[in-house]
Design a protein around this motif. Sequence first.
Motif, PDB file in Angstrom:
ATOM      1  N   ARG A  30      -0.795 -37.937   6.112  1.00  0.00           N
ATOM      2  CA  ARG A  30      -0.989 -37.782   4.670  1.00  0.00           C
ATOM      3  C   ARG A  30       0.127 -36.938   4.069  1.00  0.00           C
ATOM      4  O   ARG A  30       0.586 -37.196   2.957  1.00  0.00           O
ATOM      5  CB  ARG A  30      -2.364 -37.149   4.391  1.00  0.00           C
ATOM      6  N   ALA A  41       3.112 -39.093   3.701  1.00  0.00           N
ATOM      7  CA  ALA A  41       2.974 -39.992   2.552  1.00  0.00           C
ATOM      8  C   ALA A  41       3.221 -39.242   1.251  1.00  0.00           C
ATOM      9  O   ALA A  41       3.871 -39.764   0.330  1.00  0.00           O
ATOM     10  CB  ALA A  41       1.580 -40.618   2.554  1.00  0.00           C
ATOM     11  N   ALA A  42       2.742 -37.992   1.194  1.00  0.00           N
ATOM     12  CA  ALA A  42       2.938 -37.204  -0.028  1.00  0.00           C
ATOM     13  C   ALA A  42       4.419 -36.917  -0.266  1.00  0.00           C
ATOM     14  O   ALA A  42       4.920 -37.064  -1.393  1.00  0.00           O
ATOM     15  CB  ALA A  42       2.159 -35.899   0.085  1.00  0.00           C
ATOM     16  N   ARG A  92       6.159 -40.089  -1.307  1.00  0.00           N
ATOM     17  CA  ARG A  92       5.891 -40.443  -2.691  1.00  0.00           C
ATOM     18  C   ARG A  92       6.717 -39.573  -3.630  1.00  0.00           C
ATOM     19  O   ARG A  92       7.289 -40.043  -4.602  1.00  0.00           O
ATOM     20  CB  ARG A  92       4.400 -40.292  -2.989  1.00  0.00           C
ATOM     21  N   LYS A  93       6.799 -38.282  -3.281  1.00  0.00           N
ATOM     22  CA  LYS A  93       7.595 -37.348  -4.089  1.00  0.00           C
ATOM     23  C   LYS A  93       9.051 -37.816  -4.142  1.00  0.00           C
ATOM     24  O   LYS A  93       9.676 -37.849  -5.218  1.00  0.00           O
ATOM     25  CB  LYS A  93       7.493 -35.952  -3.452  1.00  0.00           C
ATOM     26  N   LEU A 110      10.321 -40.827  -3.626  1.00  0.00           N
ATOM     27  CA  LEU A 110      10.515 -42.087  -4.345  1.00  0.00           C
ATOM     28  C   LEU A 110      10.394 -41.873  -5.847  1.00  0.00           C
ATOM     29  O   LEU A 110      11.162 -42.430  -6.634  1.00  0.00           O
ATOM     30  CB  LEU A 110       9.500 -43.133  -3.865  1.00  0.00           C
ATOM     31  N   LEU A 111       9.451 -41.014  -6.221  1.00  0.00           N
ATOM     32  CA  LEU A 111       9.260 -40.711  -7.635  1.00  0.00           C
ATOM     33  C   LEU A 111      10.503 -40.034  -8.199  1.00  0.00           C
ATOM     34  O   LEU A 111      10.994 -40.371  -9.289  1.00  0.00           O
ATOM     35  CB  LEU A 111       8.043 -39.781  -7.794  1.00  0.00           C
ATOM     36  N   ALA A 118       8.665 -38.837   6.587  1.00  0.00           N
ATOM     37  CA  ALA A 118       8.802 -39.090   5.157  1.00  0.00           C
ATOM     38  C   ALA A 118      10.251 -39.403   4.799  1.00  0.00           C
ATOM     39  O   ALA A 118      10.542 -40.379   4.091  1.00  0.00           O
ATOM     40  CB  ALA A 118       8.318 -37.882   4.371  1.00  0.00           C
TER      41      ALA A 118
END
Lengths: 242, 223
Positions: free
Chosen positions: B2, B5-6, B9-10, B12-13, B95
């Motif tokens: 998790r 994934a966090a 996501r950070k 990619l954002l 990540a």
Amino acid sequence: MTIHARNLRGLAIATAVTVTAALVLVFFYAPLDANQGFVQKIFYIHVPLAIVSLVGYCLGGVYGIGYLRTGDRKWDMRSYCAIHMSLIFSIGGIITGSIWAKASWGHWWLWSVPTLVSYLIVILLYCTYQPLRFSIEDPERQAQYAAVFSVVAGAFVPMNFLVVRLSTQFIHPHVLNLQGGNMPGSMKLAFYTSLLGISLLFATLMKFEMAAKQTRIETRRLRRALVGEDAVRPLGRTVAPS
Amino acid sequence: MRTAAAILRKDLLLELRTLETLPAMTLLAVVTLVIFHFGLNLDVLSGQLAAGVLTVTLLFSAMLAINRLFVAEREQGGFDAFLLAPVDRTAMLFAKAGALFLFMAVLELIAVPAFALLLSPPRLGHSLPGLVLVLFLADIGFAVIGTFVSAIAVHTRARDLIGPIIGLPLLLPALIATARGIGPLLTRHASGSPPGRWLAVLALYDLVNALLAIGLFDFLLEE
């Protein structure tokens, strides 16, 4: 005195004796090669240099694991000296190899020889070891990162040889294999003696370098204790463990 | 997982909002293809030459992303925050390797059509599934080794120099396998399936490096 200097004299004498014996065997005992003649003698220097330097690189990786497991700076010193010496030996190896290639194949460099090409790639990788150390100021972090590099690069050595070998048809002579090679006995004796000689030379030089570096660290520590912190100027950035 | 994934996501954002890395990568790829056209003075490339040009172009664009990968963490204190958090440190490796892999995939979505357009290699459409397979394995290798090299380089003084000089020799076996895997796909009589030997080599190289990176990544994050 430091523990590193112990046995150095004995090792140096053993090296001198073995290298002399190897040279005598190579020039006066081993027969001339039927095809290549006298030029083939360089084989007795070139191949041991190459083998010892590759083993030294892997050894540097093993010492690197030692450092990562224990955090003891003496492993960093060993790893550094092993890789430093291997770099010197492998540059010797690639120069002798090039001379041999020119004499027996007519070219200084051949891309179709996987052993040569992979050796060059390994040297190129290890040439970045010292710049890497040099660009990290904090000694702890320098040792840590250098150890990680040495482990990855040590594993890279055999993998790289495998990949490059697959990519070419080889013409490099295979004088050594698991069945014992195809050399006559007298050549084999000369070869193994010089392999032993070069290995001992590697060990002596590495031990000497470690002793010298350790002594420098020790001397600075003592001077600092004797005449005070300010009297001993800091070394500045250094590649070697300090 | 998790945590990984966090962080992914950070990343990619962040890329989506700033558009810092990907446009530069694709631009470099297209410019490199143009440079190859003029450097080689050839309008149509095929076989091993085409494969080499494509692989080298992708490799150089990857170097850009590898140099930038940890810069935000380094400059804005992300490393310290991550080290303070009670999470597995290998999450950072997963990540960042995931982000680099996705960057490479997006890059290829643009670079491969550009390559087809500019240097018109033969049989590219026919060999496309094989090419995708080779590039998939190559991207894993680039992602794993790239993340690893980037994590080493970001803490050095001359990180823009240290990254490429360590990264390129380490990636050479992957480069050899990729170029040799793609070469037969772009010949005039290509069968469309890449040589199994090079796929195996590439997969093996990816696997060994992934294991090494998982084992050693912790040591690169210590403060």
